[in-house]
Design a protein around this motif. Sequence first.
Motif, PDB file in Angstrom:
ATOM      1  N   GLY A   1      36.658  39.044  38.242  1.00  0.00           N
ATOM      2  CA  GLY A   1      37.282  40.184  38.887  1.00  0.00           C
ATOM      3  C   GLY A   1      38.696  40.426  38.413  1.00  0.00           C
ATOM      4  N   LEU A   2      39.336  39.370  37.943  1.00  0.00           N
ATOM      5  CA  LEU A   2      40.713  39.479  37.481  1.00  0.00           C
ATOM      6  C   LEU A   2      40.823  40.173  36.131  1.00  0.00           C
ATOM      7  CD1 LEU A   2      43.480  38.398  38.583  1.00  0.00           C
ATOM      8  CD2 LEU A   2      43.175  36.469  37.003  1.00  0.00           C
ATOM      9  N   LEU A   3      39.875  39.920  35.250  1.00  0.00           N
ATOM     10  CA  LEU A   3      39.978  40.421  33.879  1.00  0.00           C
ATOM     11  C   LEU A   3      40.092  41.938  33.783  1.00  0.00           C
ATOM     12  CD1 LEU A   3      40.105  39.647  30.922  1.00  0.00           C
ATOM     13  CD2 LEU A   3      37.607  39.671  30.847  1.00  0.00           C
ATOM     14  N   PRO A   4      39.273  42.731  34.487  1.00  0.00           N
ATOM     15  CA  PRO A   4      39.427  44.188  34.379  1.00  0.00           C
ATOM     16  C   PRO A   4      40.798  44.670  34.837  1.00  0.00           C
ATOM     17  CG  PRO A   4      37.314  43.643  35.373  1.00  0.00           C
ATOM     18  CD  PRO A   4      38.111  42.370  35.316  1.00  0.00           C
ATOM     19  N   ARG A   5      41.356  44.056  35.861  1.00  0.00           N
ATOM     20  CA  ARG A   5      42.687  44.439  36.327  1.00  0.00           C
ATOM     21  C   ARG A   5      43.737  44.128  35.272  1.00  0.00           C
ATOM     22  NH1 ARG A   5      42.674  42.167  42.507  1.00  0.00           N
ATOM     23  NH2 ARG A   5      44.842  42.845  42.395  1.00  0.00           N
ATOM     24  N   LEU A   6      43.586  42.970  34.646  1.00  0.00           N
ATOM     25  CA  LEU A   6      44.529  42.583  33.602  1.00  0.00           C
ATOM     26  C   LEU A   6      44.400  43.506  32.391  1.00  0.00           C
ATOM     27  CD1 LEU A   6      46.659  40.473  32.814  1.00  0.00           C
ATOM     28  CD2 LEU A   6      44.809  39.111  31.829  1.00  0.00           C
ATOM     29  N   GLN A   7      43.184  43.848  32.043  1.00  0.00           N
ATOM     30  CA  GLN A   7      42.975  44.746  30.906  1.00  0.00           C
ATOM     31  C   GLN A   7      43.620  46.109  31.141  1.00  0.00           C
ATOM     32  OE1 GLN A   7      38.686  44.508  30.684  1.00  0.00           O
ATOM     33  NE2 GLN A   7      38.744  42.987  29.050  1.00  0.00           N
TER      34      GLN A   7
END
Length: 223
Positions: free
Chosen positions: A73-79
Amino acid sequence: MQRTELVIFDCDGVLVDSEPLAAAVLAEALRELGFAADEAFVYRHFLGKSVATMRRIFAEELRWELPADFVDGLLPRLQRRFRDELRAIDGMAGLIRGLNVPCCVASSSSPDRLHLALELAGLLPLVTPHVFSATMVPRGKPFPDLFLLAAERMGAAPGRCVVVEDSEAGVQAGCAAGMRVIGFTGGAHAASPAHRAMLEAAGASAIAASAAELPALLGLGEQ
């Protein structure tokens, strides 16, 4: 000083100015779970460390179990944050182009995050295919596994490699691998005297505050 055969760059905080963005995203996500965290907490516990190491620290040291899908869930926000704000560290592209020895990237980040960060910063063509992630080794930084893998794959003796690192864990890993380590404080998160002192205490043989200072410290012109 032995002849340098390979320069190994960390990515986050060395090639790309990503650490403040990543720390803000992680701290926000942790607060949403009810865990009190700010950017300073993230830097203190996780700077330069892999996702696997982060999970271990939460479970063993902080006694907090991260949800199984937390990182997904964190990766899309970071991207999204990277696409809006990520920039290369000033001067790194020119430095890499001017090296007279091979170089590679060895980072605690996942391959997907690494690829995106380097691509957005315009650095991917300069280092592909020589990009190594902590997911490729049993133990991440501060253990030496990743740097030793990079040296082996690049055909360089560890004692003839120079590592450029911005984190305590990264400096410790490079030293444990038997490599010379230059601490880097050119990222937005690393400009304080305390950060410089931390890198020196971890074993950095010299400190560079910008890409412009690295050529002299690398000593490649003397070979």
